[in-house]
Structure formats: C-alpha cells, structure tokens
Design a protein around this motif. Sequence first.
Motif, PDB file in Angstrom:
ATOM      1  N   ALA A   1       0.750  -1.033  -0.208  1.00  0.00           N
ATOM      2  CA  ALA A   1       0.171   0.105   0.225  1.00  0.00           C
ATOM      3  C   ALA A   1       1.135   1.526  -0.450  1.00  0.00           C
ATOM      4  O   ALA A   1       2.200   1.436   0.737  1.00  0.00           O
ATOM      5  CB  ALA A   1      -1.185   0.010   1.350  1.00  0.00           C
ATOM      6  N   PRO A   2       0.423   2.614  -0.644  1.00  0.00           N
ATOM      7  CA  PRO A   2       1.047   2.952  -0.588  1.00  0.00           C
ATOM      8  C   PRO A   2       1.353   4.533   0.672  1.00  0.00           C
ATOM      9  O   PRO A   2      -0.302   4.296   1.356  1.00  0.00           O
ATOM     10  CB  PRO A   2       0.329   3.940  -2.155  1.00  0.00           C
ATOM     11  N   PRO A   3       1.215   5.073   0.285  1.00  0.00           N
ATOM     12  CA  PRO A   3       1.625   5.813   1.720  1.00  0.00           C
ATOM     13  C   PRO A   3       0.483   6.939   2.312  1.00  0.00           C
ATOM     14  O   PRO A   3       0.813   8.287   2.244  1.00  0.00           O
ATOM     15  CB  PRO A   3       2.993   6.663   2.439  1.00  0.00           C
ATOM     16  N   VAL A   4      -1.030   6.861   1.466  1.00  0.00           N
ATOM     17  CA  VAL A   4      -1.794   7.688   1.657  1.00  0.00           C
ATOM     18  C   VAL A   4      -2.998   8.006   2.079  1.00  0.00           C
ATOM     19  O   VAL A   4      -3.231   6.209   2.237  1.00  0.00           O
ATOM     20  CB  VAL A   4      -2.036   7.924   0.064  1.00  0.00           C
ATOM     21  N   ASP A   5      -3.322   8.413   2.982  1.00  0.00           N
ATOM     22  CA  ASP A   5      -4.640   8.108   3.876  1.00  0.00           C
ATOM     23  C   ASP A   5      -4.504   7.278   4.536  1.00  0.00           C
ATOM     24  O   ASP A   5      -5.576   6.160   5.207  1.00  0.00           O
ATOM     25  CB  ASP A   5      -6.323   8.209   2.775  1.00  0.00           C
ATOM     26  N   GLY A   6      -3.776   7.295   4.901  1.00  0.00           N
ATOM     27  CA  GLY A   6      -3.021   5.957   5.874  1.00  0.00           C
ATOM     28  C   GLY A   6      -3.394   4.712   5.552  1.00  0.00           C
ATOM     29  O   GLY A   6      -4.005   3.266   6.651  1.00  0.00           O
ATOM     30  N   ARG A   7      -3.164   4.304   4.061  1.00  0.00           N
ATOM     31  CA  ARG A   7      -3.470   3.140   3.368  1.00  0.00           C
ATOM     32  C   ARG A   7      -2.699   1.964   4.825  1.00  0.00           C
ATOM     33  O   ARG A   7      -2.247   0.735   4.500  1.00  0.00           O
ATOM     34  CB  ARG A   7      -3.615   2.652   2.273  1.00  0.00           C
ATOM     35  N   ALA A   8      -0.973   2.813   3.865  1.00  0.00           N
ATOM     36  CA  ALA A   8       0.201   1.835   4.556  1.00  0.00           C
ATOM     37  C   ALA A   8       0.282   1.214   5.763  1.00  0.00           C
ATOM     38  O   ALA A   8       0.419   0.810   6.483  1.00  0.00           O
ATOM     39  CB  ALA A   8       0.980   2.452   4.155  1.00  0.00           C
ATOM     40  N   THR A   9      -0.597   2.136   6.971  1.00  0.00           N
ATOM     41  CA  THR A   9      -1.150   1.471   8.328  1.00  0.00           C
ATOM     42  C   THR A   9      -1.293   1.173   8.443  1.00  0.00           C
ATOM     43  O   THR A   9      -1.578   0.164   9.058  1.00  0.00           O
ATOM     44  CB  THR A   9      -1.022   2.957   9.016  1.00  0.00           C
ATOM     45  N   ASP A  10      -2.611   0.945   7.698  1.00  0.00           N
ATOM     46  CA  ASP A  10      -3.870   0.045   8.501  1.00  0.00           C
ATOM     47  C   ASP A  10      -3.363  -1.346   7.591  1.00  0.00           C
ATOM     48  O   ASP A  10      -3.225  -3.094   7.939  1.00  0.00           O
ATOM     49  CB  ASP A  10      -4.409  -0.062   7.311  1.00  0.00           C
ATOM     50  N   ALA A  11      -2.352  -1.430   6.030  1.00  0.00           N
ATOM     51  CA  ALA A  11      -2.165  -3.198   5.697  1.00  0.00           C
ATOM     52  C   ALA A  11      -0.736  -3.229   6.013  1.00  0.00           C
ATOM     53  O   ALA A  11      -0.623  -4.509   6.860  1.00  0.00           O
ATOM     54  CB  ALA A  11      -1.414  -2.377   4.740  1.00  0.00           C
ATOM     55  N   ALA A  12      -0.389  -2.077   7.362  1.00  0.00           N
ATOM     56  CA  ALA A  12       0.570  -2.569   8.422  1.00  0.00           C
ATOM     57  C   ALA A  12       0.065  -3.443   9.566  1.00  0.00           C
ATOM     58  O   ALA A  12       0.783  -4.472   9.859  1.00  0.00           O
ATOM     59  CB  ALA A  12       1.983  -1.342   8.387  1.00  0.00           C
ATOM     60  N   ILE A  13      -0.456  -3.085   9.932  1.00  0.00           N
ATOM     61  CA  ILE A  13      -1.276  -3.467  11.127  1.00  0.00           C
ATOM     62  C   ILE A  13      -1.991  -5.066  10.783  1.00  0.00           C
ATOM     63  O   ILE A  13      -1.926  -5.855  11.245  1.00  0.00           O
ATOM     64  CB  ILE A  13      -2.702  -2.106  11.790  1.00  0.00           C
ATOM     65  N   ALA A  14      -2.372  -4.995   9.951  1.00  0.00           N
ATOM     66  CA  ALA A  14      -2.926  -6.380   9.358  1.00  0.00           C
ATOM     67  C   ALA A  14      -2.153  -7.263   9.065  1.00  0.00           C
ATOM     68  O   ALA A  14      -2.351  -8.358   8.991  1.00  0.00           O
ATOM     69  CB  ALA A  14      -4.179  -6.181   8.109  1.00  0.00           C
ATOM     70  N   ALA A  15      -0.691  -6.984   8.030  1.00  0.00           N
ATOM     71  CA  ALA A  15       0.616  -7.876   8.474  1.00  0.00           C
ATOM     72  C   ALA A  15       0.777  -8.237   9.680  1.00  0.00           C
ATOM     73  O   ALA A  15       1.739  -9.408   9.902  1.00  0.00           O
ATOM     74  CB  ALA A  15       1.221  -7.638   7.314  1.00  0.00           C
ATOM     75  N   LEU A  16       1.461  -7.583  10.055  1.00  0.00           N
ATOM     76  CA  LEU A  16       1.630  -7.565  11.696  1.00  0.00           C
ATOM     77  C   LEU A  16       0.539  -8.695  12.509  1.00  0.00           C
ATOM     78  O   LEU A  16       1.402  -9.248  12.916  1.00  0.00           O
ATOM     79  CB  LEU A  16       2.181  -6.192  12.046  1.00  0.00           C
ATOM     80  N   ALA A  17      -0.263  -8.368  12.377  1.00  0.00           N
ATOM     81  CA  ALA A  17      -1.625  -9.142  13.047  1.00  0.00           C
ATOM     82  C   ALA A  17      -1.743 -10.643  12.532  1.00  0.00           C
ATOM     83  O   ALA A  17      -0.973 -11.477  13.460  1.00  0.00           O
ATOM     84  CB  ALA A  17      -2.786  -8.629  12.732  1.00  0.00           C
ATOM     85  N   ASP A  18      -1.501 -10.475  11.508  1.00  0.00           N
ATOM     86  CA  ASP A  18      -0.952 -11.837  10.644  1.00  0.00           C
ATOM     87  C   ASP A  18       0.304 -13.092  11.432  1.00  0.00           C
ATOM     88  O   ASP A  18       0.473 -13.398  11.022  1.00  0.00           O
ATOM     89  CB  ASP A  18      -1.248 -11.734   9.242  1.00  0.00           C
ATOM     90  N   ALA A  19       1.311 -12.271  10.728  1.00  0.00           N
ATOM     91  CA  ALA A  19       2.555 -12.227  11.428  1.00  0.00           C
ATOM     92  C   ALA A  19       2.360 -13.147  12.737  1.00  0.00           C
ATOM     93  O   ALA A  19       3.349 -13.231  12.911  1.00  0.00           O
ATOM     94  CB  ALA A  19       3.760 -11.160  10.914  1.00  0.00           C
ATOM     95  N   LEU A  20       2.438 -12.094  13.298  1.00  0.00           N
ATOM     96  CA  LEU A  20       2.035 -12.636  14.915  1.00  0.00           C
ATOM     97  C   LEU A  20       1.219 -13.310  15.175  1.00  0.00           C
ATOM     98  O   LEU A  20       0.919 -14.168  16.299  1.00  0.00           O
ATOM     99  CB  LEU A  20       2.051 -11.137  16.336  1.00  0.00           C
ATOM    100  N   GLY A  21      -0.119 -14.010  15.047  1.00  0.00           N
ATOM    101  CA  GLY A  21      -1.357 -15.309  15.004  1.00  0.00           C
ATOM    102  C   GLY A  21      -2.020 -14.453  16.042  1.00  0.00           C
ATOM    103  O   GLY A  21      -2.655 -14.659  16.629  1.00  0.00           O
ATOM    104  N   LEU A  22      -2.754 -13.013  15.536  1.00  0.00           N
ATOM    105  CA  LEU A  22      -3.443 -12.068  16.516  1.00  0.00           C
ATOM    106  C   LEU A  22      -4.582 -11.570  15.146  1.00  0.00           C
ATOM    107  O   LEU A  22      -4.257 -11.634  14.524  1.00  0.00           O
ATOM    108  CB  LEU A  22      -2.388 -10.766  17.215  1.00  0.00           C
ATOM    109  N   ARG A  23      -5.149 -10.985  16.277  1.00  0.00           N
ATOM    110  CA  ARG A  23      -6.535 -10.688  15.645  1.00  0.00           C
ATOM    111  C   ARG A  23      -6.311  -9.026  15.427  1.00  0.00           C
ATOM    112  O   ARG A  23      -5.312  -8.459  15.824  1.00  0.00           O
ATOM    113  CB  ARG A  23      -7.797 -10.833  16.365  1.00  0.00           C
ATOM    114  N   ARG A  24      -6.752  -8.873  14.354  1.00  0.00           N
ATOM    115  CA  ARG A  24      -6.656  -7.543  13.628  1.00  0.00           C
ATOM    116  C   ARG A  24      -7.165  -6.532  14.884  1.00  0.00           C
ATOM    117  O   ARG A  24      -6.707  -5.819  15.011  1.00  0.00           O
ATOM    118  CB  ARG A  24      -6.973  -6.635  12.461  1.00  0.00           C
ATOM    119  N   ALA A  25      -8.278  -6.808  15.367  1.00  0.00           N
ATOM    120  CA  ALA A  25      -8.407  -5.784  16.433  1.00  0.00           C
ATOM    121  C   ALA A  25      -8.162  -5.572  17.924  1.00  0.00           C
ATOM    122  O   ALA A  25      -8.025  -4.701  18.787  1.00  0.00           O
ATOM    123  CB  ALA A  25     -10.297  -6.160  16.613  1.00  0.00           C
ATOM    124  N   ASP A  26      -6.629  -7.198  17.459  1.00  0.00           N
ATOM    125  CA  ASP A  26      -5.654  -6.590  19.167  1.00  0.00           C
ATOM    126  C   ASP A  26      -5.072  -5.117  18.700  1.00  0.00           C
ATOM    127  O   ASP A  26      -4.185  -5.327  19.866  1.00  0.00           O
ATOM    128  CB  ASP A  26      -5.011  -7.975  19.378  1.00  0.00           C
TER     129      ASP A  26
END
Length: 92
Positions: A32-57
């Motif tokens: 995702a590009p660094p526009v309108d928080g899209r990169a941040t949202d994608a990073a949090i989703a990727a991090l949750a997946d890599a850590l085996g956590l729910r995105r909501a956590d």
Amino acid sequence: MPIRVKPGSSRARVGGRYEGPHGAALVVAVHAPPVDGRATDAAIAALADALGLRRADLSLRSGAASRDKIIAVTDAPPDLADRVARLRDTPP
C-alpha cells in the motif's frame, strides 16, 4: 511495540530490525502507498497476521504520519515478546 513501515514494497512481509527513534523496531513492508493511512492499515493487518493475532487486538498508539510507529496490543499472549523478537531478528 515499535515498528518501521516500508510502504510501496513489491510484496508484504514482516521481519528484520531497524534501529529507530523508539529503539529496535520490527520492519513491516507493505504494498500500500503512504496515502490516507492505507500503509498504516496494511502494516497493522500484516503484523497481526505475522504474530498470529486478531487485527482488532492491534491499534496505532503514535506515528500516524511517520514510518516509525508504536503499536499497542490488547490481550497480548504471554509469548508475544518472543514472537516479536523472532520476527525482528530474522533478516529481511
């Protein structure tokens, strides 16, 4: 937990270490590009997946407009520090 976001990568991946302003940060590369928080949202989703956590956590604590961010984790499992260390110490 400090992370360093690399937006615009060819593929999403979590791993590697970056010595940033908040100490040793986990590198999170996202397509995702660094526009309108899209990169941040994608990073949090990727991090949750890599850590085996729910995105909501996971939530952004600071760094909305920066590549260096602090992520808060609610209901963290007891081995979270080990999971993060394992990913952070893995070469990209």
